[in-house]
Motif scaffolding. Structure first.
Motif, PDB file in Angstrom:
ATOM      1  N   THR A 118       0.826  -1.214   0.000  1.00 23.80           N
ATOM      2  CA  THR A 118       0.000   0.000   0.000  1.00 23.80           C
ATOM      3  C   THR A 118       0.854   1.256   0.000  1.00 23.80           C
ATOM      4  OG1 THR A 118      -1.752  -1.191   1.175  1.00 23.80           O
ATOM      5  CG2 THR A 118      -1.817   1.225   1.245  1.00 23.80           C
ATOM      6  N   HIS A 119       1.968   1.245   0.726  1.00 18.67           N
ATOM      7  CA  HIS A 119       2.826   2.425   0.837  1.00 18.67           C
ATOM      8  C   HIS A 119       3.922   2.461  -0.219  1.00 18.67           C
ATOM      9  CE1 HIS A 119       0.886   2.391   4.804  1.00 18.67           C
ATOM     10  NE2 HIS A 119       1.108   3.686   4.814  1.00 18.67           N
ATOM     11  N   GLY A 120       3.889   1.579  -1.218  1.00 19.13           N
ATOM     12  CA  GLY A 120       4.796   1.672  -2.352  1.00 19.13           C
ATOM     13  C   GLY A 120       6.134   0.994  -2.189  1.00 19.13           C
ATOM     14  N   TYR A 121       6.370   0.295  -1.080  1.00 22.87           N
ATOM     15  CA  TYR A 121       7.653  -0.393  -0.920  1.00 22.87           C
ATOM     16  C   TYR A 121       7.693  -1.714  -1.684  1.00 22.87           C
ATOM     17  CZ  TYR A 121       8.891   2.859   2.830  1.00 22.87           C
ATOM     18  OH  TYR A 121       9.192   3.983   3.539  1.00 22.87           O
ATOM     19  N   LEU A 122       6.548  -2.335  -1.872  1.00 18.90           N
ATOM     20  CA  LEU A 122       6.494  -3.673  -2.457  1.00 18.90           C
ATOM     21  C   LEU A 122       5.546  -3.667  -3.648  1.00 18.90           C
ATOM     22  CD1 LEU A 122       7.680  -6.533  -1.777  1.00 18.90           C
ATOM     23  CD2 LEU A 122       5.495  -7.039  -0.717  1.00 18.90           C
ATOM     24  N   TYR A 123       5.961  -4.340  -4.727  1.00 17.14           N
ATOM     25  CA  TYR A 123       5.138  -4.491  -5.929  1.00 17.14           C
ATOM     26  C   TYR A 123       5.062  -5.980  -6.257  1.00 17.14           C
ATOM     27  CZ  TYR A 123       5.788   0.532  -6.617  1.00 17.14           C
ATOM     28  OH  TYR A 123       5.794   1.891  -6.451  1.00 17.14           O
ATOM     29  N   ARG A 124       3.840  -6.513  -6.380  1.00 14.93           N
ATOM     30  CA  ARG A 124       3.647  -7.930  -6.718  1.00 14.93           C
ATOM     31  C   ARG A 124       2.717  -8.021  -7.924  1.00 14.93           C
ATOM     32  NH1 ARG A 124       1.982 -10.571  -1.012  1.00 14.93           N
ATOM     33  NH2 ARG A 124       0.647  -8.727  -1.010  1.00 14.93           N
ATOM     34  N   THR A 125       3.196  -8.679  -8.964  1.00 17.62           N
ATOM     35  CA  THR A 125       2.408  -8.845 -10.186  1.00 17.62           C
ATOM     36  C   THR A 125       2.470 -10.297 -10.634  1.00 17.62           C
ATOM     37  OG1 THR A 125       4.343  -8.207 -11.504  1.00 17.62           O
ATOM     38  CG2 THR A 125       2.732  -6.475 -10.994  1.00 17.62           C
ATOM     39  N   ARG A 126       1.443 -10.721 -11.346  1.00 20.94           N
ATOM     40  CA  ARG A 126       1.391 -12.067 -11.918  1.00 20.94           C
ATOM     41  C   ARG A 126       1.834 -11.995 -13.371  1.00 20.94           C
ATOM     42  NH1 ARG A 126       0.576 -16.300  -8.589  1.00 20.94           N
ATOM     43  NH2 ARG A 126      -0.910 -17.322  -9.975  1.00 20.94           N
ATOM     44  N   VAL A 127       2.896 -12.714 -13.720  1.00 19.97           N
ATOM     45  CA  VAL A 127       3.440 -12.707 -15.077  1.00 19.97           C
ATOM     46  C   VAL A 127       3.541 -14.139 -15.574  1.00 19.97           C
ATOM     47  CG1 VAL A 127       4.732 -10.557 -14.722  1.00 19.97           C
ATOM     48  CG2 VAL A 127       5.813 -12.733 -14.200  1.00 19.97           C
ATOM     49  N   ARG A 128       3.595 -14.286 -16.877  1.00 19.83           N
ATOM     50  CA  ARG A 128       3.741 -15.595 -17.512  1.00 19.83           C
ATOM     51  C   ARG A 128       5.078 -15.622 -18.260  1.00 19.83           C
ATOM     52  NH1 ARG A 128       0.025 -19.444 -18.760  1.00 19.83           N
ATOM     53  NH2 ARG A 128      -1.707 -18.006 -18.342  1.00 19.83           N
ATOM     54  N   PRO A 129       6.114 -16.276 -17.728  1.00 20.92           N
ATOM     55  CA  PRO A 129       7.425 -16.344 -18.402  1.00 20.92           C
ATOM     56  C   PRO A 129       7.365 -17.198 -19.659  1.00 20.92           C
ATOM     57  CG  PRO A 129       7.594 -16.839 -16.045  1.00 20.92           C
ATOM     58  CD  PRO A 129       6.144 -16.881 -16.406  1.00 20.92           C
ATOM     59  N   ALA A 130       8.550 -17.452 -20.219  1.00 20.15           N
ATOM     60  CA  ALA A 130       8.625 -18.186 -21.483  1.00 20.15           C
ATOM     61  C   ALA A 130       8.146 -19.619 -21.345  1.00 20.15           C
ATOM     62  CB  ALA A 130      10.068 -18.171 -22.013  1.00 20.15           C
ATOM     63  N   HIS A 131       8.361 -20.237 -20.152  1.00 21.87           N
ATOM     64  CA  HIS A 131       7.948 -21.630 -20.003  1.00 21.87           C
ATOM     65  C   HIS A 131       6.437 -21.776 -19.856  1.00 21.87           C
ATOM     66  CE1 HIS A 131       7.437 -20.800 -15.728  1.00 21.87           C
ATOM     67  NE2 HIS A 131       8.660 -20.293 -15.731  1.00 21.87           N
ATOM     68  N   GLY A 132       5.685 -20.690 -19.698  1.00 22.14           N
ATOM     69  CA  GLY A 132       4.233 -20.739 -19.731  1.00 22.14           C
ATOM     70  C   GLY A 132       3.564 -20.786 -18.380  1.00 22.14           C
ATOM     71  N   ARG A 133       4.252 -21.031 -17.297  1.00 23.75           N
ATOM     72  CA  ARG A 133       3.648 -21.128 -15.971  1.00 23.75           C
ATOM     73  C   ARG A 133       3.553 -19.739 -15.339  1.00 23.75           C
ATOM     74  NH1 ARG A 133       6.071 -24.655 -10.899  1.00 23.75           N
ATOM     75  NH2 ARG A 133       4.376 -24.230  -9.422  1.00 23.75           N
ATOM     76  N   VAL A 134       2.376 -19.397 -14.813  1.00 26.10           N
ATOM     77  CA  VAL A 134       2.169 -18.083 -14.211  1.00 26.10           C
ATOM     78  C   VAL A 134       2.868 -18.047 -12.852  1.00 26.10           C
ATOM     79  CG1 VAL A 134       0.455 -16.444 -13.374  1.00 26.10           C
ATOM     80  CG2 VAL A 134      -0.025 -17.802 -15.403  1.00 26.10           C
TER      81      VAL A 134
END
Length: 344
Positions: A94-110
């Motif tokens: 909430t205060h901007g210290y941490l960022y978490r996102t869901r990405v899909r790399p080349a191997h295909g697993r999120v």
């Protein structure tokens, strides 16, 4: 005579310039030569973060790149539970210290990509890209300095960094508590040392919760039975203590169950079994179970009765040519009937 005195600490305190404060903490600062992390006071003295969030933020900042900092990894490392660690991570997010996102790399697993920013304020002022900041340790004493071979790569021009010299305190043979020296809030960074690192955007908001089930008609009898069942839950599960306001809000959900011919004992069993320990929000637990475990409508008797199949016309054997044909009564087939009709 039973009071113990630390001679080394007392000797170190006498070397601090100026009078000692009558109360409060006294810092004995000794310069670090290895294994130290620069932490800003904006995090260590944050007025809106909890102590757990500050501690986890300092721990994450001290880890090398690629370390696992998920809820499971932190729970295995510290004594705090998953709920408290997850709440602390949300505070840092909430205060901007941490960022978490869901990405899909080349191997295909999120997977979940975690980025920690040591200065959220500077990141917001400087845009969405930040170059990596080098870590500079405090200077070594003259006796401990040793010549270091120059790196083989081409050196990158770096502006001089200001270093705050800590107070030199005499140390006895038994040692004293170690406290990190103060470091300026901001420091210059090398120019064009590495390509900029893209900081992912904040996580998307969570979808809205499903609405509480509603009965077709909330009769006075359904309202009274639902209110009685909700108020009686604490006799079967002492954790489910609901206020009068919570009972009024949850009455339509229980009425929808009763309208679908659910037995009160079955409703009570669905709401009181396998509760999380300790339940932090009893009303939210009851609301979730009334919504997620809502049974379907009971089928009618006509739906359960087997459907009658259409009666098929039986086969008959022709009395004239022994050919099989369909007819409710025995006799002749169509060809024989035509032949006998022409002869007559």
């Amino acid at each position: 005579m039973d009071t113990q005195h630390d001679i080394a600490l007392a000797h170190a305190l006498t070397g601090i310039p100026g009078p000692l404060p009558p109360a409060g903490v006294i810092h004995v600062a000794i310069p670090h030569t290895s294994r130290f992390t620069v932490v800003g006071n904006h995090l260590a003295q944050h007025t809106e973060l909890s102590l757990t969030a500050i501690g986890i933020g300092v721990h994450i900042q001290s880890l090398p790149v690629g370390s696992k900092v998920g809820i499971k990894a932190l729970t295995a490392r510290f004594t705090e539970g998953e709920t408290r660690i997850a709440s602390a991570l949300r505070e840092l997010e909430t205060h901007g210290y941490l960022y978490r996102t869901r990405v899909r790399p080349a191997h295909g697993r999120v997977v979940t990509r975690t980025v920690f920013c040591n200065q959220p304020g500077a990141l917001l002022r400087g845009g969405a890209t930040v170059p990596p900041t080098p870590v500079v340790a405090a200077p070594l004493p003259a006796a401990a300095r040793t010549p270091v071979a120059a790196p083989s790569s081409v050196p990158v021009p770096v502006k001089p960094l200001p270093v705050v010299t800590p107070v030199q305190v005499p140390v006895g043979t038994r040692g004293v508590p170690v406290v990190a020296a103060a470091v300026p809030e901001s420091a210059p960074v090398p120019e064009d040392a590495h390509p900029p690192v893209r900081v992912p955007s904040r996580t998307t908001p969570k979808p809205p919760r499903p609405s509480l089930p509603q009965p077709r008609e909330l009769t006075p009898e359904l309202r009274q039975t639902s209110a009685t069942l909700l108020a009686d839950l604490r006799r079967h599960a002492k954790e489910l203590v609901l206020s009068e306001k919570d009972v009024d809000e949850l009455i339509p959900g229980v009425a929808a169950w009763l309208e679908r011919d659910a037995h009160p004992e079955a409703i009570r069993h669905a709401l009181t079994t396998e509760l999380p320990q300790p339940p932090k929000y009893p009303a939210k637990i009851v609301r979730h179970r009334l919504t997620a475990l809502l049974p379907p409508q009971l089928p009618g008797t006509e739906d359960l009765a087997p459907r009658r199949r259409a009666t098929a016309t039986p086969f008959q054997t022709c009395e004239g040519c022994d050919r099989a044909f369909r007819s409710p009564h025995p006799g002749h087939c169509r060809d024989c009937r035509a032949q006998y009709g022409e002869a007559a």
